[in-house]
Design an enzyme around this catalytic site. Sequence first.
Site, PDB file in Angstrom:
ATOM      1  N   CYS A  61      90.205  76.425 -11.543  1.00 56.51           N
ATOM      2  CA  CYS A  61      89.288  76.118 -12.647  1.00 56.51           C
ATOM      3  C   CYS A  61      88.108  75.259 -12.211  1.00 56.51           C
ATOM      4  O   CYS A  61      87.374  74.731 -13.050  1.00 56.51           O
ATOM      5  CB  CYS A  61      90.049  75.428 -13.771  1.00 56.51           C
ATOM      6  SG  CYS A  61      91.418  76.433 -14.397  1.00 56.51           S
ATOM      7  N   LYS A 113      96.116  70.184 -22.557  1.00 59.03           N
ATOM      8  CA  LYS A 113      96.490  71.504 -22.053  1.00 59.03           C
ATOM      9  C   LYS A 113      97.532  71.329 -20.963  1.00 59.03           C
ATOM     10  O   LYS A 113      97.269  70.706 -19.929  1.00 59.03           O
ATOM     11  CB  LYS A 113      95.259  72.220 -21.505  1.00 59.03           C
ATOM     12  CG  LYS A 113      95.572  73.584 -20.927  1.00 59.03           C
ATOM     13  CD  LYS A 113      94.311  74.317 -20.530  1.00 59.03           C
ATOM     14  CE  LYS A 113      94.630  75.630 -19.863  1.00 59.03           C
ATOM     15  NZ  LYS A 113      93.423  76.320 -19.408  1.00 59.03           N
ATOM     16  N   ARG A 119      96.852  85.497 -17.582  1.00 59.42           N
ATOM     17  CA  ARG A 119      96.299  85.563 -16.220  1.00 59.42           C
ATOM     18  C   ARG A 119      96.208  87.003 -15.725  1.00 59.42           C
ATOM     19  O   ARG A 119      95.348  87.324 -14.915  1.00 59.42           O
ATOM     20  CB  ARG A 119      97.101  84.670 -15.285  1.00 59.42           C
ATOM     21  CG  ARG A 119      96.853  83.214 -15.631  1.00 59.42           C
ATOM     22  CD  ARG A 119      97.612  82.235 -14.773  1.00 59.42           C
ATOM     23  NE  ARG A 119      97.467  80.890 -15.334  1.00 59.42           N
ATOM     24  CZ  ARG A 119      98.121  79.836 -14.897  1.00 59.42           C
ATOM     25  NH1 ARG A 119      98.964  79.954 -13.889  1.00 59.42           N
ATOM     26  NH2 ARG A 119      97.927  78.657 -15.458  1.00 59.42           N
ATOM     27  N   ARG A 138      98.138  74.842 -10.818  1.00 55.91           N
ATOM     28  CA  ARG A 138      97.178  74.018 -11.545  1.00 55.91           C
ATOM     29  C   ARG A 138      97.721  72.624 -11.885  1.00 55.91           C
ATOM     30  O   ARG A 138      97.238  71.951 -12.775  1.00 55.91           O
ATOM     31  CB  ARG A 138      96.777  74.715 -12.845  1.00 55.91           C
ATOM     32  CG  ARG A 138      96.185  76.104 -12.683  1.00 55.91           C
ATOM     33  CD  ARG A 138      95.245  76.426 -13.831  1.00 55.91           C
ATOM     34  NE  ARG A 138      95.068  77.843 -14.083  1.00 55.91           N
ATOM     35  CZ  ARG A 138      94.367  78.686 -13.324  1.00 55.91           C
ATOM     36  NH1 ARG A 138      93.789  78.253 -12.207  1.00 55.91           N
ATOM     37  NH2 ARG A 138      94.248  79.952 -13.662  1.00 55.91           N
ATOM     38  N   GLU A 167      94.841  61.454 -23.184  1.00 53.25           N
ATOM     39  CA  GLU A 167      93.864  62.534 -23.002  1.00 53.25           C
ATOM     40  C   GLU A 167      93.025  62.724 -24.273  1.00 53.25           C
ATOM     41  O   GLU A 167      91.811  62.870 -24.221  1.00 53.25           O
ATOM     42  CB  GLU A 167      94.577  63.857 -22.676  1.00 53.25           C
ATOM     43  CG  GLU A 167      94.981  64.037 -21.230  1.00 53.25           C
ATOM     44  CD  GLU A 167      93.798  64.404 -20.325  1.00 53.25           C
ATOM     45  OE1 GLU A 167      92.654  64.455 -20.809  1.00 53.25           O
ATOM     46  OE2 GLU A 167      94.043  64.617 -19.124  1.00 53.25           O
ATOM     47  N   LYS A 173      97.695  72.911 -26.392  1.00 56.53           N
ATOM     48  CA  LYS A 173      97.993  74.239 -25.861  1.00 56.53           C
ATOM     49  C   LYS A 173      99.061  74.160 -24.794  1.00 56.53           C
ATOM     50  O   LYS A 173      98.934  73.316 -23.916  1.00 56.53           O
ATOM     51  CB  LYS A 173      96.691  74.791 -25.270  1.00 56.53           C
ATOM     52  CG  LYS A 173      96.853  76.093 -24.550  1.00 56.53           C
ATOM     53  CD  LYS A 173      95.546  76.492 -23.924  1.00 56.53           C
ATOM     54  CE  LYS A 173      95.803  77.683 -23.036  1.00 56.53           C
ATOM     55  NZ  LYS A 173      94.727  77.955 -22.161  1.00 56.53           N
ATOM     56  N   SER A 201      99.291  83.398 -24.765  1.00 53.60           N
ATOM     57  CA  SER A 201      99.705  84.768 -24.439  1.00 53.60           C
ATOM     58  C   SER A 201     101.218  84.927 -24.308  1.00 53.60           C
ATOM     59  O   SER A 201     101.801  85.893 -24.789  1.00 53.60           O
ATOM     60  CB  SER A 201      99.013  85.212 -23.156  1.00 53.60           C
ATOM     61  OG  SER A 201      99.292  84.308 -22.097  1.00 53.60           O
ATOM     62  N   TYR A 209      96.694  85.528 -30.948  1.00 51.32           N
ATOM     63  CA  TYR A 209      96.526  86.969 -30.738  1.00 51.32           C
ATOM     64  C   TYR A 209      97.077  87.763 -31.922  1.00 51.32           C
ATOM     65  O   TYR A 209      96.861  88.961 -32.008  1.00 51.32           O
ATOM     66  CB  TYR A 209      97.225  87.391 -29.434  1.00 51.32           C
ATOM     67  CG  TYR A 209      96.669  86.645 -28.238  1.00 51.32           C
ATOM     68  CD1 TYR A 209      95.477  87.037 -27.638  1.00 51.32           C
ATOM     69  CD2 TYR A 209      97.312  85.506 -27.738  1.00 51.32           C
ATOM     70  CE1 TYR A 209      94.947  86.328 -26.567  1.00 51.32           C
ATOM     71  CE2 TYR A 209      96.795  84.796 -26.671  1.00 51.32           C
ATOM     72  CZ  TYR A 209      95.612  85.211 -26.095  1.00 51.32           C
ATOM     73  OH  TYR A 209      95.087  84.502 -25.050  1.00 51.32           O
TER      74      TYR A 209
HETATM   75  C1  PBG Z   1      91.377  79.261 -18.734  1.00 49.00           C
HETATM   76  C2  PBG Z   1      92.337  79.517 -19.820  1.00 49.00           C
HETATM   77  C3  PBG Z   1      93.686  79.907 -19.745  1.00 49.00           C
HETATM   78  C4  PBG Z   1      94.099  80.140 -21.059  1.00 49.00           C
HETATM   79  C5  PBG Z   1      93.023  79.835 -21.885  1.00 49.00           C
HETATM   80  N1  PBG Z   1      91.944  79.441 -21.106  1.00 49.00           N
HETATM   81  C6  PBG Z   1      94.564  80.175 -18.585  1.00 49.00           C
HETATM   82  C7  PBG Z   1      95.003  79.131 -17.665  1.00 49.00           C
HETATM   83  O1  PBG Z   1      94.739  77.936 -17.808  1.00 49.00           O
HETATM   84  O2  PBG Z   1      95.633  79.530 -16.683  1.00 49.00           O
HETATM   85  C8  PBG Z   1      95.457  80.629 -21.472  1.00 49.00           C
HETATM   86  C9  PBG Z   1      95.516  81.365 -22.750  1.00 49.00           C
HETATM   87  C10 PBG Z   1      96.745  82.156 -22.977  1.00 49.00           C
HETATM   88  O3  PBG Z   1      97.714  82.129 -22.197  1.00 49.00           O
HETATM   89  O4  PBG Z   1      96.750  82.861 -23.990  1.00 49.00           O
HETATM   90  N2  PBG Z   1      91.560  78.119 -18.010  1.00 49.00           N
END
Ligand code: PBG
Length: 323
Positions: free
Chosen positions: A130, A195, A205, A217, A233, A248, A274, A313
């Site tokens: 990122c 996050k 991904r 990450r 944060e 998230k 996702s 989604y």
């Molecule tokens: C980008 C990002 C990600 C997601 C949203 N923005 C992927 C990640 O951090 O690897 C994940 C969204 C999802 O899983 O639906 N950094």
Amino acid sequence: MFFPEYRPRRLRRNEQLRSLVRETEISVKHLIYPLFIVEGKGIKEEVPSMPGVYRFSCDQLKDEIKEVLDLGIPAVILFGIPAQKDEIGSQAYAKRGVVQQAIATIKKEAPELVVVTDVCLCEYTSHGHCGIIKNGEVDNDLTLEQLARTAVSHAKAGAEMVAPSDMMDGRVARIREALDEAGFSHIPIMSYAVKYCSSFYGPFRDAAESAPQFGDRRSYQMDPANVREALREASLDVEEGADILMVKPALPYLDVISRLRAEFNHPIAAYQVSGEYAMIKAAGRLGWLDEERAMLESLLSIRRAGADIIITYFAKEVAKKLS
Ligand code: PBG
């Protein structure tokens, strides 16, 4: 008040009574629908691990946008998958980049739809991290400049809100400063404030072709074990000027949503990611869960925990169900 004076079942006897005392609701007006945009023409391909979710090229967006609008979904969040990736993710802020073009297309089709953009470099870098890599590590402050350029280029293309998801330190402040300097002081920042480094991003991904090519990450996304850190944060992002705080993923972190709700007065968003979607879809397909009920229950729980906004989604399916 001892039994049998108070009998909770009295208020559960029929749907009218249940509805009268219902504390939480899901409404389409709280939902944001994610869209994956690929470069090219004539592309509409389903993401294998996310049934019902597609990757669109700009020219194929029209019907999807119309459907989203007709269903009353107020906002979309855009993720771009560029044709070319490089070390520094330069397509993220290209004037004719994939997201920049998609914004223009959507604004033309549906001026009233709120267009939010995900601001991150992982879909645009050849290594899938990122940020910018220096000496084998993601360099925080070099990355901030790229994120700021990206956010400004999205605003220039017509985005109404930007959502940084990279988890670099200080990015909300840097993006705020860059937006203000470029004349976009009216554009809000929805910060992915909290996050986590989660296994639930797996299907995303694949969809965004953004898996890191080496390492993981964990040096920038949060440790799933921590909740006090989540509050730190969020405080930082508030101080730096975030307008909306996001947590998230959602379902495995309902306690975090609830803590943020209690501690902050900013709007709280939750991202049902996702993997959360894929899990319910997969169990539904196998006949192991009632997919529709599981969908509604998961969203209700996210609202009950305290989220104002849900990125999901399922947005189109929920909207159809509720209408
Ligand atoms: C980008 C990002 C990600 C997601 C949203 N923005 C992927 C990640 O951090 O690897 C994940 C969204 C999802 O899983 O639906 N950094």
